[in-house]
Write a protein that holds these residues in place. Structure first.
Motif, PDB file in Angstrom:
ATOM      1  N   ILE A  72       5.842  10.424 -11.791  1.00 19.27           N
ATOM      2  CA  ILE A  72       5.327  11.590 -10.632  1.00 19.27           C
ATOM      3  C   ILE A  72       5.383  12.651 -11.282  1.00 19.27           C
ATOM      4  O   ILE A  72       6.003  13.084 -12.277  1.00 19.27           O
ATOM      5  CB  ILE A  72       6.613  11.614  -9.630  1.00 19.27           C
ATOM      6  CG1 ILE A  72       7.134  10.156  -9.261  1.00 19.27           C
ATOM      7  CG2 ILE A  72       6.528  12.534  -8.622  1.00 19.27           C
ATOM      8  CD1 ILE A  72       5.792   9.302  -8.074  1.00 19.27           C
ATOM      9  N   PHE A  90       9.582  10.135  -3.947  1.00 21.06           N
ATOM     10  CA  PHE A  90       8.166   9.483  -3.872  1.00 21.06           C
ATOM     11  C   PHE A  90       8.189   8.519  -5.200  1.00 21.06           C
ATOM     12  O   PHE A  90       7.430   7.400  -4.983  1.00 21.06           O
ATOM     13  CB  PHE A  90       7.233  10.593  -4.485  1.00 21.06           C
ATOM     14  CG  PHE A  90       6.985  11.718  -3.712  1.00 21.06           C
ATOM     15  CD1 PHE A  90       7.011  11.341  -2.213  1.00 21.06           C
ATOM     16  CD2 PHE A  90       6.448  12.982  -3.946  1.00 21.06           C
ATOM     17  CE1 PHE A  90       6.913  12.785  -1.243  1.00 21.06           C
ATOM     18  CE2 PHE A  90       6.417  14.162  -3.114  1.00 21.06           C
ATOM     19  CZ  PHE A  90       6.531  13.856  -1.708  1.00 21.06           C
ATOM     20  N   ARG A 124       9.874   5.243  -3.289  1.00 15.58           N
ATOM     21  CA  ARG A 124       8.998   4.685  -2.235  1.00 15.58           C
ATOM     22  C   ARG A 124       7.878   3.838  -2.903  1.00 15.58           C
ATOM     23  O   ARG A 124       7.500   2.892  -2.321  1.00 15.58           O
ATOM     24  CB  ARG A 124       8.614   5.704  -1.415  1.00 15.58           C
ATOM     25  CG  ARG A 124       7.712   5.428  -0.515  1.00 15.58           C
ATOM     26  CD  ARG A 124       8.796   4.536   0.579  1.00 15.58           C
ATOM     27  NE  ARG A 124       7.972   3.769   1.640  1.00 15.58           N
ATOM     28  CZ  ARG A 124       7.782   2.168   1.700  1.00 15.58           C
ATOM     29  NH1 ARG A 124       8.521   1.597   0.977  1.00 15.58           N
ATOM     30  NH2 ARG A 124       7.051   1.845   2.570  1.00 15.58           N
ATOM     31  N   ALA A 125       7.346   4.613  -4.043  1.00 15.99           N
ATOM     32  CA  ALA A 125       6.194   3.849  -4.572  1.00 15.99           C
ATOM     33  C   ALA A 125       6.482   2.660  -5.427  1.00 15.99           C
ATOM     34  O   ALA A 125       5.805   1.416  -4.989  1.00 15.99           O
ATOM     35  CB  ALA A 125       5.270   4.681  -5.799  1.00 15.99           C
ATOM     36  N   THR A 159       7.082  12.292   4.119  1.00 13.57           N
ATOM     37  CA  THR A 159       5.878  12.156   4.335  1.00 13.57           C
ATOM     38  C   THR A 159       5.528  10.590   3.875  1.00 13.57           C
ATOM     39  O   THR A 159       6.400  10.019   3.469  1.00 13.57           O
ATOM     40  CB  THR A 159       5.117  13.131   3.395  1.00 13.57           C
ATOM     41  OG1 THR A 159       5.418  12.808   2.043  1.00 13.57           O
ATOM     42  CG2 THR A 159       5.114  14.369   3.508  1.00 13.57           C
ATOM     43  N   LYS A 160       4.331  10.236   4.497  1.00 11.44           N
ATOM     44  CA  LYS A 160       4.013   8.773   4.191  1.00 11.44           C
ATOM     45  C   LYS A 160       3.512   8.651   2.748  1.00 11.44           C
ATOM     46  O   LYS A 160       2.668   9.497   2.384  1.00 11.44           O
ATOM     47  CB  LYS A 160       2.777   8.542   5.321  1.00 11.44           C
ATOM     48  CG  LYS A 160       2.621   7.166   4.977  1.00 11.44           C
ATOM     49  CD  LYS A 160       1.236   6.794   5.984  1.00 11.44           C
ATOM     50  CE  LYS A 160       0.860   5.333   6.081  1.00 11.44           C
ATOM     51  NZ  LYS A 160      -0.142   4.906   6.546  1.00 11.44           N
ATOM     52  N   ILE A 161       4.101   7.785   2.149  1.00  7.85           N
ATOM     53  CA  ILE A 161       3.828   7.521   0.826  1.00  7.85           C
ATOM     54  C   ILE A 161       2.773   6.387   0.722  1.00  7.85           C
ATOM     55  O   ILE A 161       3.048   5.292   1.359  1.00  7.85           O
ATOM     56  CB  ILE A 161       4.947   7.144  -0.207  1.00  7.85           C
ATOM     57  CG1 ILE A 161       5.657   8.451  -0.274  1.00  7.85           C
ATOM     58  CG2 ILE A 161       4.392   6.834  -1.701  1.00  7.85           C
ATOM     59  CD1 ILE A 161       5.304   9.550  -0.672  1.00  7.85           C
ATOM     60  N   THR A 162       1.588   6.464   0.234  1.00 11.09           N
ATOM     61  CA  THR A 162       0.547   5.375  -0.040  1.00 11.09           C
ATOM     62  C   THR A 162       0.334   5.169  -1.479  1.00 11.09           C
ATOM     63  O   THR A 162       0.198   6.132  -2.268  1.00 11.09           O
ATOM     64  CB  THR A 162      -0.844   5.499   0.832  1.00 11.09           C
ATOM     65  OG1 THR A 162      -1.257   6.702   0.387  1.00 11.09           O
ATOM     66  CG2 THR A 162      -0.340   5.425   2.296  1.00 11.09           C
ATOM     67  N   ILE A 174      -0.458   7.154  -6.493  1.00 12.11           N
ATOM     68  CA  ILE A 174       0.276   7.159  -5.419  1.00 12.11           C
ATOM     69  C   ILE A 174       0.176   8.856  -4.823  1.00 12.11           C
ATOM     70  O   ILE A 174      -0.067   9.905  -5.350  1.00 12.11           O
ATOM     71  CB  ILE A 174       1.892   7.517  -6.421  1.00 12.11           C
ATOM     72  CG1 ILE A 174       2.130   6.248  -6.824  1.00 12.11           C
ATOM     73  CG2 ILE A 174       2.978   7.863  -5.132  1.00 12.11           C
ATOM     74  CD1 ILE A 174       3.470   6.635  -7.963  1.00 12.11           C
ATOM     75  N   TYR A 175      -0.068   8.423  -3.388  1.00 11.86           N
ATOM     76  CA  TYR A 175      -0.293   9.826  -2.597  1.00 11.86           C
ATOM     77  C   TYR A 175       0.799   9.952  -1.537  1.00 11.86           C
ATOM     78  O   TYR A 175       1.566   8.994  -0.928  1.00 11.86           O
ATOM     79  CB  TYR A 175      -1.570   9.517  -1.682  1.00 11.86           C
ATOM     80  CG  TYR A 175      -2.921   9.738  -2.460  1.00 11.86           C
ATOM     81  CD1 TYR A 175      -3.570  10.805  -2.315  1.00 11.86           C
ATOM     82  CD2 TYR A 175      -3.279   8.753  -3.368  1.00 11.86           C
ATOM     83  CE1 TYR A 175      -4.824  11.321  -2.982  1.00 11.86           C
ATOM     84  CE2 TYR A 175      -4.708   9.158  -4.252  1.00 11.86           C
ATOM     85  CZ  TYR A 175      -5.057  10.251  -3.688  1.00 11.86           C
ATOM     86  OH  TYR A 175      -6.081  10.572  -4.623  1.00 11.86           O
ATOM     87  N   SER A 176       1.087  11.619  -1.279  1.00  6.01           N
ATOM     88  CA  SER A 176       2.135  11.946  -0.137  1.00  6.01           C
ATOM     89  C   SER A 176       1.115  12.486   0.675  1.00  6.01           C
ATOM     90  O   SER A 176       0.340  13.362   0.520  1.00  6.01           O
ATOM     91  CB  SER A 176       2.834  12.877  -0.774  1.00  6.01           C
ATOM     92  OG  SER A 176       3.427  13.556   0.402  1.00  6.01           O
ATOM     93  N   ASP A 177       0.747  11.666   1.840  1.00  4.46           N
ATOM     94  CA  ASP A 177      -0.364  12.021   2.755  1.00  4.46           C
ATOM     95  C   ASP A 177      -1.696  11.829   1.923  1.00  4.46           C
ATOM     96  O   ASP A 177      -1.924  11.004   1.655  1.00  4.46           O
ATOM     97  CB  ASP A 177      -0.038  13.257   3.651  1.00  4.46           C
ATOM     98  CG  ASP A 177       1.224  13.058   4.530  1.00  4.46           C
ATOM     99  OD1 ASP A 177       1.403  12.122   4.823  1.00  4.46           O
ATOM    100  OD2 ASP A 177       1.871  14.215   4.644  1.00  4.46           O
TER     101      ASP A 177
END
Length: 150
Positions: free
Chosen positions: A83, A92, A95-96, A6-9, A55-58
Protein backbone atom coordinates in the motif's frame (compact mmCIF):
# COMPACT_ATOMS: atom_id res chain seq x y z
CA UNK A 1 -19.63 12.26 12.12
CA UNK A 2 -17.89 9.04 11.07
CA UNK A 3 -16.21 9.07 7.67
CA UNK A 4 -17.66 6.63 5.15
CA UNK A 5 -15.31 3.86 4.05
CA UNK A 6 -14.48 4.03 0.37
CA UNK A 7 -15.02 1.10 -1.96
CA UNK A 8 -11.92 -1.02 -2.50
CA UNK A 9 -11.58 -2.87 -5.80
CA UNK A 10 -8.90 -4.91 -7.52
CA UNK A 11 -8.20 -4.11 -11.16
CA UNK A 12 -6.07 -5.61 -13.88
CA UNK A 13 -2.78 -3.88 -14.65
CA UNK A 14 -3.19 -2.35 -18.12
CA UNK A 15 -1.43 0.21 -20.31
CA UNK A 16 -3.82 2.80 -18.86
CA UNK A 17 -2.84 2.28 -15.20
CA UNK A 18 0.67 0.78 -15.50
CA UNK A 19 2.60 3.97 -14.65
CA UNK A 20 0.23 4.88 -11.83
CA UNK A 21 0.93 1.50 -10.21
CA UNK A 22 4.69 1.66 -10.86
CA UNK A 23 4.84 5.06 -9.15
CA UNK A 24 3.28 3.82 -5.89
CA UNK A 25 5.86 3.48 -3.12
CA UNK A 26 6.14 2.38 0.47
CA UNK A 27 8.06 4.50 2.99
CA UNK A 28 11.88 4.43 2.97
CA UNK A 29 12.06 2.15 6.03
CA UNK A 30 9.72 -0.36 4.32
CA UNK A 31 11.58 -0.61 0.98
CA UNK A 32 13.64 -3.58 2.18
CA UNK A 33 10.45 -5.44 3.11
CA UNK A 34 8.68 -5.64 -0.27
CA UNK A 35 9.73 -5.89 -3.92
CA UNK A 36 8.87 -2.92 -6.11
CA UNK A 37 5.70 -3.06 -8.17
CA UNK A 38 7.83 -2.91 -11.34
CA UNK A 39 9.73 -6.06 -10.30
CA UNK A 40 6.47 -7.80 -9.37
CA UNK A 41 4.83 -6.97 -12.70
CA UNK A 42 7.94 -8.17 -14.54
CA UNK A 43 7.86 -11.39 -12.49
CA UNK A 44 4.25 -11.95 -13.60
CA UNK A 45 5.38 -11.83 -17.24
CA UNK A 46 7.93 -14.63 -16.80
CA UNK A 47 5.75 -16.53 -14.30
CA UNK A 48 2.33 -16.38 -15.96
CA UNK A 49 0.77 -18.18 -12.98
CA UNK A 50 1.17 -14.91 -11.04
CA UNK A 51 -1.87 -12.63 -11.02
CA UNK A 52 -0.89 -8.98 -10.39
CA UNK A 53 -3.71 -6.61 -9.42
CA UNK A 54 -3.92 -2.89 -8.75
CA UNK A 55 -5.72 -1.92 -5.54
CA UNK A 56 -8.08 1.03 -5.95
CA UNK A 57 -9.98 3.15 -3.47
CA UNK A 58 -12.86 4.38 -5.61
CA UNK A 59 -10.88 5.53 -8.69
CA UNK A 60 -7.58 6.23 -6.93
CA UNK A 61 -4.76 3.65 -7.14
CA UNK A 62 -3.55 2.97 -3.59
CA UNK A 63 -1.61 -0.29 -3.81
CA UNK A 64 -0.68 -3.56 -5.44
CA UNK A 65 -1.27 -7.24 -4.69
CA UNK A 66 -0.14 -10.41 -6.49
CA UNK A 67 -1.12 -14.03 -5.91
CA UNK A 68 -0.74 -17.36 -7.68
CA UNK A 69 -0.71 -21.11 -7.50
CA UNK A 70 2.99 -21.63 -6.88
CA UNK A 71 4.71 -23.86 -9.44
CA UNK A 72 6.94 -25.49 -6.79
CA UNK A 73 4.31 -26.72 -4.32
CA UNK A 74 1.07 -26.30 -6.31
CA UNK A 75 -0.46 -24.23 -3.46
CA UNK A 76 -1.92 -20.74 -3.35
CA UNK A 77 0.51 -18.02 -2.32
CA UNK A 78 0.03 -14.30 -1.87
CA UNK A 79 3.38 -13.09 -3.18
CA UNK A 80 2.97 -9.34 -2.71
CA UNK A 81 0.94 -6.77 -0.87
CA UNK A 82 1.92 -3.12 -0.88
CA UNK A 83 0.00 0.00 0.00
CA UNK A 84 1.44 3.36 -1.00
CA UNK A 85 2.87 5.32 1.94
CA UNK A 86 0.16 8.02 1.58
CA UNK A 87 -2.62 5.45 2.03
CA UNK A 88 -1.32 3.18 4.78
CA UNK A 89 -3.22 2.55 8.03
CA UNK A 90 -6.61 3.21 6.41
CA UNK A 91 -7.72 -0.44 6.04
CA UNK A 92 -6.93 -0.72 2.32
CA UNK A 93 -4.43 -3.57 2.74
CA UNK A 94 -6.80 -5.56 4.92
CA UNK A 95 -9.70 -5.12 2.50
CA UNK A 96 -7.54 -6.07 -0.51
CA UNK A 97 -6.35 -9.19 1.33
CA UNK A 98 -9.95 -10.12 2.18
CA UNK A 99 -10.93 -9.81 -1.49
CA UNK A 100 -8.02 -12.02 -2.65
CA UNK A 101 -8.66 -14.57 0.11
CA UNK A 102 -12.31 -14.80 -0.99
CA UNK A 103 -11.25 -15.26 -4.64
CA UNK A 104 -8.85 -18.05 -3.64
CA UNK A 105 -11.40 -19.79 -1.39
CA UNK A 106 -13.73 -20.23 -4.38
CA UNK A 107 -11.25 -22.86 -5.63
CA UNK A 108 -12.39 -25.86 -3.59
CA UNK A 109 -9.45 -27.99 -4.82
CA UNK A 110 -7.18 -26.50 -2.15
CA UNK A 111 -7.54 -25.48 1.49
CA UNK A 112 -4.44 -23.42 2.32
CA UNK A 113 -3.00 -20.03 1.46
CA UNK A 114 0.66 -19.25 2.10
CA UNK A 115 2.66 -16.04 2.25
CA UNK A 116 6.14 -15.01 3.31
CA UNK A 117 6.81 -12.06 5.60
CA UNK A 118 9.86 -10.36 7.02
CA UNK A 119 9.23 -10.28 10.77
CA UNK A 120 10.61 -6.74 10.88
CA UNK A 121 7.40 -5.71 9.12
CA UNK A 122 5.48 -5.72 12.40
CA UNK A 123 2.35 -4.09 10.93
CA UNK A 124 2.24 -6.71 8.15
CA UNK A 125 2.60 -9.59 10.61
CA UNK A 126 -0.20 -8.17 12.75
CA UNK A 127 -2.48 -7.77 9.71
CA UNK A 128 -1.86 -11.32 8.53
CA UNK A 129 -2.48 -12.73 12.01
CA UNK A 130 -5.78 -10.82 12.28
CA UNK A 131 -6.80 -12.34 8.95
CA UNK A 132 -6.08 -15.87 10.25
CA UNK A 133 -2.54 -16.60 9.05
CA UNK A 134 -0.15 -18.39 11.43
CA UNK A 135 3.60 -18.99 11.25
CA UNK A 136 4.37 -22.59 10.25
CA UNK A 137 8.03 -22.58 11.33
CA UNK A 138 9.52 -22.48 7.82
CA UNK A 139 11.93 -19.74 6.81
CA UNK A 140 13.27 -18.92 3.33
CA UNK A 141 15.97 -16.27 3.53
CA UNK A 142 14.42 -13.36 5.44
CA UNK A 143 10.88 -14.57 4.84
CA UNK A 144 9.03 -16.40 7.56
CA UNK A 145 6.20 -18.47 6.10
CA UNK A 146 2.64 -18.01 7.29
CA UNK A 147 -0.31 -20.20 6.34
CA UNK A 148 -4.07 -19.90 6.52
CA UNK A 149 -6.09 -23.09 6.44
CA UNK A 150 -9.72 -22.90 5.39
Amino acid sequence: MKKEITKITLREITADNFWDIIELNVSEEQKELVASNAVSIAQSKVQPECIPMAIYSDDIPVGFIMYCIDRDDNEYWIYRLMIDKKFQSKGFGRRAMEIVINIIKKDCSRNKIYLGVDKQGVASVKLYEVLGFRFNGKVYGKEHIMVMEY
